[in-house]
Design a protein around this motif. Structure first.
Motif, short mmCIF file in Angstrom:
data_model
loop_
_atom_site.label_atom_id
_atom_site.label_comp_id
_atom_site.label_asym_id
_atom_site.label_seq_id
_atom_site.Cartn_x
_atom_site.Cartn_y
_atom_site.Cartn_z
N GLY A 64 0.64 -1.33 -0.02
CA GLY A 64 0.07 -0.14 0.04
C GLY A 64 0.78 1.25 0.10
N SER A 123 0.71 5.64 1.44
CA SER A 123 -0.02 6.81 2.01
C SER A 123 0.57 8.08 1.43
N ASN A 160 -4.73 7.07 2.23
CA ASN A 160 -4.22 5.59 2.39
C ASN A 160 -4.83 4.63 1.32
N ARG A 161 -4.17 3.61 0.94
CA ARG A 161 -4.62 2.72 -0.03
C ARG A 161 -3.76 1.47 0.21
N SER A 209 -4.00 -3.12 -0.19
CA SER A 209 -4.59 -4.39 -0.75
C SER A 209 -3.60 -5.68 -0.24
N SER A 222 -8.91 -5.08 0.42
CA SER A 222 -8.51 -3.73 -0.07
C SER A 222 -9.15 -2.81 0.31
N LYS A 282 -9.41 2.05 0.88
CA LYS A 282 -8.96 3.44 0.96
C LYS A 282 -9.52 4.25 2.14
#
Length: 125
Positions: free
Chosen positions: A94, A96, A105-106, A108, A114, A116
């Motif tokens: 992921g 930020s 923030n993302r 998986s 997963s 966001k």
């Protein structure tokens, strides 16, 4: 007389602070050195954070899943990329991204999750 009043007020404020500390829910107990922070919470979960330059190394143990995990984060300007691996084989990646006082923030994971989420210094996550 002024010093006695100051000492009395300081003692009173310390008593209030100690009383307030006793009312705080169970928090993690941490020890710290120059580059390392190690914590254990009341449930037995443990983690450590080590910084080397702009790289952050996280290690931990999760009681609920009975698994160890490790995560490495590297910062490049306003972006931070992270990768992690748990002892049960789950892996995650992921990033930020900081935009002003907001962090986007993302992530998986190999476990199929997963997401966001956005965090703000004012409103939280």
């Amino acid at each position: 007389m002024g010093n006695v009043l100051k000492c009395s007020l300081l003692s009173l404020s310390l008593l209030i602070a100690v009383d307030a500390w006793g009312q705080i829910p169970n928090l993690a107990k941490c020890t710290r050195s120059a580059n390392l922070l190690a914590c254990v919470d009341p449930d037995g979960n443990a983690y450590s954070v080590n910084t080397v330059g702009s790289t952050l190394y996280l290690r931990g143990f999760e009681v609920a899943g009975k698994r160890y995990w490790a995560q490495t984060s590297s910062r490049y300007g306003q972006l931070t990329f992270f990768t992690g691996l748990a002892s049960d084989g789950e892996a995650w990646v992921g990033y930020s991204r900081r935009v002003g006082w907001t962090t986007i923030n993302r992530f998986s994971s190999s476990g199929g999750s997963s997401g966001k989420f956005t965090c703000s210094r004012i409103t939280g996550c």
